[in-house]
Write a protein that holds these residues in place. Sequence first.
Motif, PDB file in Angstrom:
ATOM      1  N   TRP A 105      52.796  44.233  44.483  1.00 32.97           N
ATOM      2  CA  TRP A 105      52.189  44.163  45.809  1.00 32.97           C
ATOM      3  C   TRP A 105      51.402  45.424  46.147  1.00 32.97           C
ATOM      4  O   TRP A 105      51.294  45.816  47.301  1.00 32.97           O
ATOM      5  CB  TRP A 105      53.265  43.955  46.875  1.00 32.97           C
ATOM      6  N   ASP A 106      50.832  46.061  45.152  1.00 34.57           N
ATOM      7  CA  ASP A 106      50.093  47.286  45.435  1.00 34.57           C
ATOM      8  C   ASP A 106      48.716  47.009  46.021  1.00 34.57           C
ATOM      9  O   ASP A 106      47.985  47.921  46.386  1.00 34.57           O
ATOM     10  CB  ASP A 106      49.958  48.145  44.177  1.00 34.57           C
ATOM     11  N   ASP A 107      48.344  45.707  46.108  1.00 35.01           N
ATOM     12  CA  ASP A 107      47.086  45.291  46.736  1.00 35.01           C
ATOM     13  C   ASP A 107      45.844  45.816  46.018  1.00 35.01           C
ATOM     14  O   ASP A 107      44.756  45.840  46.599  1.00 35.01           O
ATOM     15  CB  ASP A 107      47.025  45.723  48.204  1.00 35.01           C
ATOM     16  N   LYS A 108      45.994  46.223  44.784  1.00 32.33           N
ATOM     17  CA  LYS A 108      44.823  46.606  44.002  1.00 32.33           C
ATOM     18  C   LYS A 108      44.193  45.348  43.435  1.00 32.33           C
ATOM     19  O   LYS A 108      44.807  44.631  42.661  1.00 32.33           O
ATOM     20  CB  LYS A 108      45.213  47.558  42.882  1.00 32.33           C
ATOM     21  N   LEU A 109      42.972  45.084  43.835  1.00 30.85           N
ATOM     22  CA  LEU A 109      42.303  43.860  43.408  1.00 30.85           C
ATOM     23  C   LEU A 109      41.732  44.024  42.012  1.00 30.85           C
ATOM     24  O   LEU A 109      41.232  45.089  41.654  1.00 30.85           O
ATOM     25  CB  LEU A 109      41.186  43.502  44.390  1.00 30.85           C
ATOM     26  N   PRO A 110      41.779  42.978  41.202  1.00 31.07           N
ATOM     27  CA  PRO A 110      41.226  43.074  39.858  1.00 31.07           C
ATOM     28  C   PRO A 110      39.713  43.238  39.877  1.00 31.07           C
ATOM     29  O   PRO A 110      39.031  42.793  40.795  1.00 31.07           O
ATOM     30  CB  PRO A 110      41.617  41.738  39.211  1.00 31.07           C
ATOM     31  N   ASP A 111      39.197  43.900  38.860  1.00 29.32           N
ATOM     32  CA  ASP A 111      37.758  44.099  38.716  1.00 29.32           C
ATOM     33  C   ASP A 111      37.067  42.758  38.503  1.00 29.32           C
ATOM     34  O   ASP A 111      37.438  41.985  37.623  1.00 29.32           O
ATOM     35  CB  ASP A 111      37.512  45.019  37.512  1.00 29.32           C
ATOM     36  N   GLN A 112      36.045  42.479  39.323  1.00 27.46           N
ATOM     37  CA  GLN A 112      35.365  41.186  39.261  1.00 27.46           C
ATOM     38  C   GLN A 112      34.192  41.156  38.285  1.00 27.46           C
ATOM     39  O   GLN A 112      33.633  40.100  38.009  1.00 27.46           O
ATOM     40  CB  GLN A 112      34.851  40.807  40.659  1.00 27.46           C
ATOM     41  N   SER A 113      33.828  42.346  37.769  1.00 28.45           N
ATOM     42  CA  SER A 113      32.617  42.399  36.953  1.00 28.45           C
ATOM     43  C   SER A 113      32.734  41.565  35.691  1.00 28.45           C
ATOM     44  O   SER A 113      31.740  41.055  35.181  1.00 28.45           O
ATOM     45  CB  SER A 113      32.307  43.851  36.582  1.00 28.45           C
ATOM     46  N   GLY A 114      33.939  41.435  35.164  1.00 31.87           N
ATOM     47  CA  GLY A 114      34.097  40.703  33.918  1.00 31.87           C
ATOM     48  C   GLY A 114      34.567  39.280  34.094  1.00 31.87           C
ATOM     49  O   GLY A 114      34.884  38.614  33.104  1.00 31.87           O
ATOM     50  N   LEU A 115      34.636  38.765  35.322  1.00 37.70           N
ATOM     51  CA  LEU A 115      35.184  37.428  35.539  1.00 37.70           C
ATOM     52  C   LEU A 115      34.346  36.355  34.859  1.00 37.70           C
ATOM     53  O   LEU A 115      34.879  35.462  34.207  1.00 37.70           O
ATOM     54  CB  LEU A 115      35.275  37.145  37.045  1.00 37.70           C
ATOM     55  N   GLN A 116      33.044  36.441  35.005  1.00 35.78           N
ATOM     56  CA  GLN A 116      32.192  35.411  34.423  1.00 35.78           C
ATOM     57  C   GLN A 116      32.280  35.410  32.900  1.00 35.78           C
ATOM     58  O   GLN A 116      32.254  34.351  32.267  1.00 35.78           O
ATOM     59  CB  GLN A 116      30.742  35.616  34.871  1.00 35.78           C
ATOM     60  N   SER A 117      32.404  36.622  32.313  1.00 35.34           N
ATOM     61  CA  SER A 117      32.543  36.668  30.853  1.00 35.34           C
ATOM     62  C   SER A 117      33.857  36.068  30.405  1.00 35.34           C
ATOM     63  O   SER A 117      33.948  35.468  29.334  1.00 35.34           O
ATOM     64  CB  SER A 117      32.422  38.115  30.367  1.00 35.34           C
ATOM     65  N   LYS A 118      34.882  36.217  31.216  1.00 37.77           N
ATOM     66  CA  LYS A 118      36.175  35.594  30.896  1.00 37.77           C
ATOM     67  C   LYS A 118      36.038  34.075  30.883  1.00 37.77           C
ATOM     68  O   LYS A 118      36.564  33.387  30.010  1.00 37.77           O
ATOM     69  CB  LYS A 118      37.228  36.020  31.911  1.00 37.77           C
ATOM     70  N   LEU A 119      35.354  33.560  31.877  1.00 36.85           N
ATOM     71  CA  LEU A 119      35.180  32.117  31.971  1.00 36.85           C
ATOM     72  C   LEU A 119      34.287  31.584  30.850  1.00 36.85           C
ATOM     73  O   LEU A 119      34.362  30.411  30.489  1.00 36.85           O
ATOM     74  CB  LEU A 119      34.578  31.752  33.335  1.00 36.85           C
ATOM     75  N   ALA A 120      33.443  32.469  30.324  1.00 40.53           N
ATOM     76  CA  ALA A 120      32.527  32.030  29.279  1.00 40.53           C
ATOM     77  C   ALA A 120      33.194  31.935  27.906  1.00 40.53           C
ATOM     78  O   ALA A 120      32.623  31.406  26.965  1.00 40.53           O
ATOM     79  CB  ALA A 120      31.344  32.989  29.197  1.00 40.53           C
ATOM     80  N   LEU A 121      34.410  32.489  27.790  1.00 41.23           N
ATOM     81  CA  LEU A 121      35.121  32.395  26.519  1.00 41.23           C
ATOM     82  C   LEU A 121      35.460  30.937  26.224  1.00 41.23           C
ATOM     83  O   LEU A 121      35.416  30.075  27.093  1.00 41.23           O
ATOM     84  CB  LEU A 121      36.400  33.230  26.580  1.00 41.23           C
ATOM     85  N   ASN A 122      35.837  30.700  24.989  1.00 46.47           N
ATOM     86  CA  ASN A 122      36.191  29.340  24.581  1.00 46.47           C
ATOM     87  C   ASN A 122      37.588  28.997  25.091  1.00 46.47           C
ATOM     88  O   ASN A 122      38.567  28.957  24.329  1.00 46.47           O
ATOM     89  CB  ASN A 122      36.123  29.230  23.052  1.00 46.47           C
TER      90      ASN A 122
END
Length: 363
Positions: A289-306
């Motif tokens: 619950w440290d409320d540190k949000l994950p970095d969003q810069s790599g989200l689209q690349s994650k979704l682009a994986l197989n």
Amino acid sequence: MSLIHKIGLTLIKGVGHVHAKNLLDHFGSAEAIFKAKGSQLMEVNGIGPVISGLILSNNALKEAEKQLVFIRKHKVKVLFYTDISYPQRLKYCHDAPVLLYYKGNVDLNHPRIISVVGTRNATTYGRMLCQQLTEALLPYGVVIISGLAYGIDVTIHKESLHLNIPTIGVMAHGLDRIYPPSHKPIAQKMLLNGGLLTEFIPGTIPDKENFPKRNRIIAGLADAIVVVEAAGKGGALITADIANSYDRDVFAFPGRINDPCSEGCNFLIKTHRAGLINHAKDLIYYLGWDDKLPDQSGLQSKLALNLSEEEQKLIGLLDNVTLSLDKLVLGSGFSQGKLAMLLLNLEIHGIVTALPGKVYKLN
């Protein structure tokens, strides 16, 4: 679904929570159960001629009508097992009540809920821990649950009210009374920011056997249970054991080895039934619950994986948030077994991290 039939189902002698859930799974509603014939009832797992006869010959609906008068007069919320408003954390516990009675203004499916339990003979040390705990949890938007009993219970309720933290008391009797009576002023304040909850119908007195039943609700409603002070035997240890059986996180504050009020906490820690915390900050860390949000810069690349559609769905759920395993089950609709396999694959690919407390986040 008829409210009278919902209440009536819980009033049939001999039909407990397990039988009631089996009946609901089979017939789809409480009303359909009351309309079923004996031969149809006995098609349900665990329902033989004896229980079938009890269902057919009971007087439960008339008793339910009497209860409905109190419920409407006092604006009590009735939370049935199949309702959306029923607390979802509790619903997945095997012995969850079929029906709950609730007076309050806080969502029982709030994102962050902590249950705090302890001895009825709280010491200065225990009261200090309650104060420090509530002060540390204040910025994290939590709801605090306890049992409105003497000692640690009422102390954590008072400290929560002092800081305007929503707090809910789970009771071992009906909503027509407060036990102990001296806690009535506290209970009335809790209705303004929190609430009172019970599985017992109005008129039920606080019999000794009702308290262990109450404890399972305290354990099942929360993300984690904190034991502040506890003797070698008692309700706090019962609640901790139940929470462990529900696969909930249990934490305890340590105490002096010769202090009777810390004997239970030290035992829980020593036997690995509770994690040791020295400060509420430890609890916040373990629950992620440290409320540190994950970095969003790599989200689209994650979704682009197989990745499969199911894995992409989980990534979408974890976008900008950390979620517990229970919440991922609810959000995804996957079984716990399937969800565990998907999360493991995402961890292997370095996409998801498992935090202490069965909480997950995107990397």
